[in-house]
Design an enzyme around this catalytic site. Structure first.
Site, PDB file in Angstrom:
ATOM      1  N   HIS A 190      -3.151   7.257   2.963  1.00  0.00           N
ATOM      2  CA  HIS A 190      -3.772   5.917   1.674  1.00  0.00           C
ATOM      3  C   HIS A 190      -4.754   5.243   2.382  1.00  0.00           C
ATOM      4  O   HIS A 190      -5.499   5.244   4.252  1.00  0.00           O
ATOM      5  CB  HIS A 190      -2.620   4.692   2.319  1.00  0.00           C
TER       6      HIS A 190
ATOM      7  N   CYS B 210       0.807  -1.204   0.066  1.00  0.00           N
ATOM      8  CA  CYS B 210       0.286  -0.121   0.135  1.00  0.00           C
ATOM      9  C   CYS B 210       0.554   1.646   0.030  1.00  0.00           C
ATOM     10  O   CYS B 210       0.604   2.380  -0.215  1.00  0.00           O
ATOM     11  CB  CYS B 210      -1.091   0.115   1.652  1.00  0.00           C
TER      12      CYS B 210
ATOM     13  N   ASN C 221     -10.045  -0.334   0.622  1.00  0.00           N
ATOM     14  CA  ASN C 221      -9.120  -0.167   0.253  1.00  0.00           C
ATOM     15  C   ASN C 221      -8.283  -1.315  -0.978  1.00  0.00           C
ATOM     16  O   ASN C 221      -8.113  -2.298  -0.672  1.00  0.00           O
ATOM     17  CB  ASN C 221      -7.915  -1.212   1.559  1.00  0.00           C
TER      18      ASN C 221
HETATM   19  N1  ACO Z   1     -17.532  -8.960  11.487  1.00  0.00           N
HETATM   20  C1  ACO Z   1     -17.950  -8.712  12.643  1.00  0.00           C
HETATM   21  N2  ACO Z   1     -17.083  -8.983  13.614  1.00  0.00           N
HETATM   22  C2  ACO Z   1     -15.590  -9.460  13.409  1.00  0.00           C
HETATM   23  C3  ACO Z   1     -15.176  -8.786  11.532  1.00  0.00           C
HETATM   24  C4  ACO Z   1     -16.301  -8.684  11.193  1.00  0.00           C
HETATM   25  N3  ACO Z   1     -16.127  -9.276   9.816  1.00  0.00           N
HETATM   26  N4  ACO Z   1     -14.215  -8.607  11.673  1.00  0.00           N
HETATM   27  C5  ACO Z   1     -13.608  -9.630  12.881  1.00  0.00           C
HETATM   28  N5  ACO Z   1     -15.537  -9.483  14.421  1.00  0.00           N
HETATM   29  C6  ACO Z   1     -14.974  -9.455  15.244  1.00  0.00           C
HETATM   30  C7  ACO Z   1     -13.967 -10.341  15.832  1.00  0.00           C
HETATM   31  O1  ACO Z   1     -13.712 -12.250  15.876  1.00  0.00           O
HETATM   32  C8  ACO Z   1     -13.314  -9.782  17.272  1.00  0.00           C
HETATM   33  O2  ACO Z   1     -14.579 -10.480  18.461  1.00  0.00           O
HETATM   34  P1  ACO Z   1     -14.589 -11.838  19.657  1.00  0.00           P
HETATM   35  O3  ACO Z   1     -14.302  -9.753  20.479  1.00  0.00           O
HETATM   36  O4  ACO Z   1     -15.642 -11.583  19.776  1.00  0.00           O
HETATM   37  O5  ACO Z   1     -13.067 -11.667  19.717  1.00  0.00           O
HETATM   38  C9  ACO Z   1     -14.522  -8.145  17.399  1.00  0.00           C
HETATM   39  O6  ACO Z   1     -14.717  -7.821  16.136  1.00  0.00           O
HETATM   40  C10 ACO Z   1     -13.458  -7.139  17.527  1.00  0.00           C
HETATM   41  O7  ACO Z   1     -12.263  -7.761  16.804  1.00  0.00           O
HETATM   42  P2  ACO Z   1     -10.990  -6.621  16.444  1.00  0.00           P
HETATM   43  O8  ACO Z   1      -9.931  -7.819  15.593  1.00  0.00           O
HETATM   44  O9  ACO Z   1     -10.495  -5.618  17.327  1.00  0.00           O
HETATM   45  O10 ACO Z   1     -11.484  -5.606  15.764  1.00  0.00           O
HETATM   46  P3  ACO Z   1     -11.216  -4.146  15.180  1.00  0.00           P
HETATM   47  O11 ACO Z   1     -12.057  -3.487  16.143  1.00  0.00           O
HETATM   48  O12 ACO Z   1      -9.440  -4.327  14.979  1.00  0.00           O
HETATM   49  O13 ACO Z   1     -11.054  -3.651  13.542  1.00  0.00           O
HETATM   50  C11 ACO Z   1     -10.204  -4.097  11.771  1.00  0.00           C
HETATM   51  C12 ACO Z   1     -10.587  -5.323  12.695  1.00  0.00           C
HETATM   52  C13 ACO Z   1     -11.040  -3.642  10.606  1.00  0.00           C
HETATM   53  C14 ACO Z   1      -9.458  -5.621  10.648  1.00  0.00           C
HETATM   54  C15 ACO Z   1      -9.363  -3.213  12.115  1.00  0.00           C
HETATM   55  O14 ACO Z   1      -7.940  -3.541  13.105  1.00  0.00           O
HETATM   56  C16 ACO Z   1      -8.562  -2.419  11.055  1.00  0.00           C
HETATM   57  O15 ACO Z   1      -8.659  -2.178  10.257  1.00  0.00           O
HETATM   58  N6  ACO Z   1      -6.945  -2.532  10.816  1.00  0.00           N
HETATM   59  C17 ACO Z   1      -5.899  -2.157  10.007  1.00  0.00           C
HETATM   60  C18 ACO Z   1      -6.165  -2.990   8.640  1.00  0.00           C
HETATM   61  C19 ACO Z   1      -5.317  -2.597   7.819  1.00  0.00           C
HETATM   62  O16 ACO Z   1      -5.686  -1.743   7.425  1.00  0.00           O
HETATM   63  N7  ACO Z   1      -4.666  -3.534   6.874  1.00  0.00           N
HETATM   64  C20 ACO Z   1      -4.475  -3.220   5.119  1.00  0.00           C
HETATM   65  C21 ACO Z   1      -3.133  -2.504   5.703  1.00  0.00           C
HETATM   66  S1  ACO Z   1      -2.654  -1.540   4.236  1.00  0.00           S
HETATM   67  C22 ACO Z   1      -1.994  -2.960   2.896  1.00  0.00           C
HETATM   68  O17 ACO Z   1      -0.425  -2.972   3.091  1.00  0.00           O
HETATM   69  C23 ACO Z   1      -2.485  -3.595   2.263  1.00  0.00           C
END
Ligand code: ACO
Length: 335
Positions: free
Chosen positions: A261, A119, A291
């Site tokens: 990004h 990214c 993304n």
């Molecule tokens: N729908 C419903 N529930 C979900 C989902 C979903 N899609 N995904 C995760 N959950 C649940 C999890 O299982 C967890 O449940 P639990 O507490 O019972 O275990 C709960 O939601 C919280 O999960 P977290 O992983 O803590 O959720 P978070 O608030 O961190 O959000 C997310 C997840 C959106 C992925 C966030 O961490 C994020 O955006 N991180 C950055 C990722 C990113 O930008 N990656 C790309 C980088 S760029 C590149 O180089 C490609």
């Protein structure tokens, strides 16, 4: 190439273009496949839908369409383009997809190659191209970000499949000896934290003859530790932009647009808050496209240029960040 000109000291941003596939995948659609909901995805990421390329589309086709639009904005003769850099992590040919864009454009005098930095790829590619222009080696460059992550997403992994989409964007950059609209930049990588986000090769063993083995090529799906990537982004991105502003004697008030990004709306808001940049200056199209990896920055830049948000001479603080881990920032003046 028209000839070396040692008087070239800077670059000017002359045009932009973008392309997204027609197929729309909404949050509701995803919730039919995995246990998630529109409400969860929107509130945690800001994404409502994303585009998915069709069977007939690939990275070079999307990149070509975006590049052509950028070139049309410049009125350049295609034969005068010296350099084409394609930032992508999902090339349709592992030997390089940029030359096929060169061929489609008919840019017969250009050298074209791929650059991979996930990214951060588009930002790294734009900075790389600018170095060729500033040294006087080349005069005109097209920088493209094009990615088709939908082919590598695990559509059964609700923690990552909600984030990604496909698309392409491009800009046209020209050398100039009058000013430099790439005011400053910085690029970083940290391989130690690379394990948080991967799209790794998955090798199977094959026997060539007798006791001589080899591994057959292939890739696994994207694996991601979302929380660690999130923490990395909200810590490193404000830092690198803040340092860049200070180094160039700019303050956040001098910034017209924060162009990050497009990974997660909460990351955009957090970076804006830490830099004290108001919400009205933060560009975002995450809701529509999610993304798109190397494509997000030129895609939203092109949207903002075409709807007259970004105007000539506007100062843009931009940052790409992602797998590697890699991150970088550039301070540019549009035009
Ligand atoms: N729908 C419903 N529930 C979900 C989902 C979903 N899609 N995904 C995760 N959950 C649940 C999890 O299982 C967890 O449940 P639990 O507490 O019972 O275990 C709960 O939601 C919280 O999960 P977290 O992983 O803590 O959720 P978070 O608030 O961190 O959000 C997310 C997840 C959106 C992925 C966030 O961490 C994020 O955006 N991180 C950055 C990722 C990113 O930008 N990656 C790309 C980088 S760029 C590149 O180089 C490609």
């Amino acid at each position: 190439m028209e000839g070396i000109n040692l008087n070239q000291i800077g670059v000017s941003f002359k045009g932009s273009g973008s392309y997204v596939p027609n197929q729309i995948l909404t949050n509701h659609d995803i919730s039919e496949k995995v246990d998630t909901s529109d409400e969860w995805i929107k509130s945690r990421t800001g994404i409502s839908q994303r585009r998915i390329s069709g069977l007939e589309e690939d990275v070079s086709q999307m990149g070509y369409k975006a590049a052509l639009k950028a070139i049309k904005m410049t009125n350049w003769d295609i034969e005068t383009i010296d350099l084409i850099i394609l930032a992508t992590s999902t090339p349709n040919d592992l030997f390089g997809s940029a030359p096929s864009i060169q061929e489609k454009l008919g840019a017969n005098n250009a050298v074209a190659f791929d650059l991979t930095a996930a990214c951060s790829g588009f930002l790294f590619a734009a900075i790389t191209a600018s170095q060729f222009l500033k040294t006087g080696s080349y005069k005109r460059a097209i920088v493209i970000g094009s990615d088709q992550l939908s082919s590598y997403v695990d559509w059964n992994d609700r923690r990552s499949c909600i984030l990604f989409g496909d698309g392409a964007g491009a800009i046209a950059i020209e050398a100039t000896n009058e000013f430099d609209n790439l005011i400053g930049f910085d690029m970083r990588t940290d391989g130690q934290r690379g394990c948080f986000l991967n799209l790794s090769s998955q090798n199977n063993q094959d026997v060539i003859v007798n006791n001589i083995n080899c591994s057959t090529g292939g890739f696994s799906s994207i694996t991601m530790n979302g929380q660690e990537v999130y923490k990395f982004a909200v810590r490193e991105v404000p830092l690198i932009i803040d340092n860049l502003l200070k180094k160039n004697k700019y303050s956040s008030e001098n910034v017209d647009w924060l162009l990050l990004h497009q990974a997660n709306k909460r990351i955009l808001d957090s970076v804006g808050d830490r830099l004290n940049i108001s919400k009205g200056k933060i560009l975002s199209n995450l809701s529509n496209y999610g993304n798109t990896s190397a494509a997000t920055i030129p895609l939203i830049l092109d949207e903002a240029v075409r709807n007259n948000k970004i105007k000539q001479n506007d100062v843009i603080a931009t940052s790409g960040f992602g797998a590697g881990l890699s991150w970088g920032a550039a301070l540019i003046r549009w035009g």
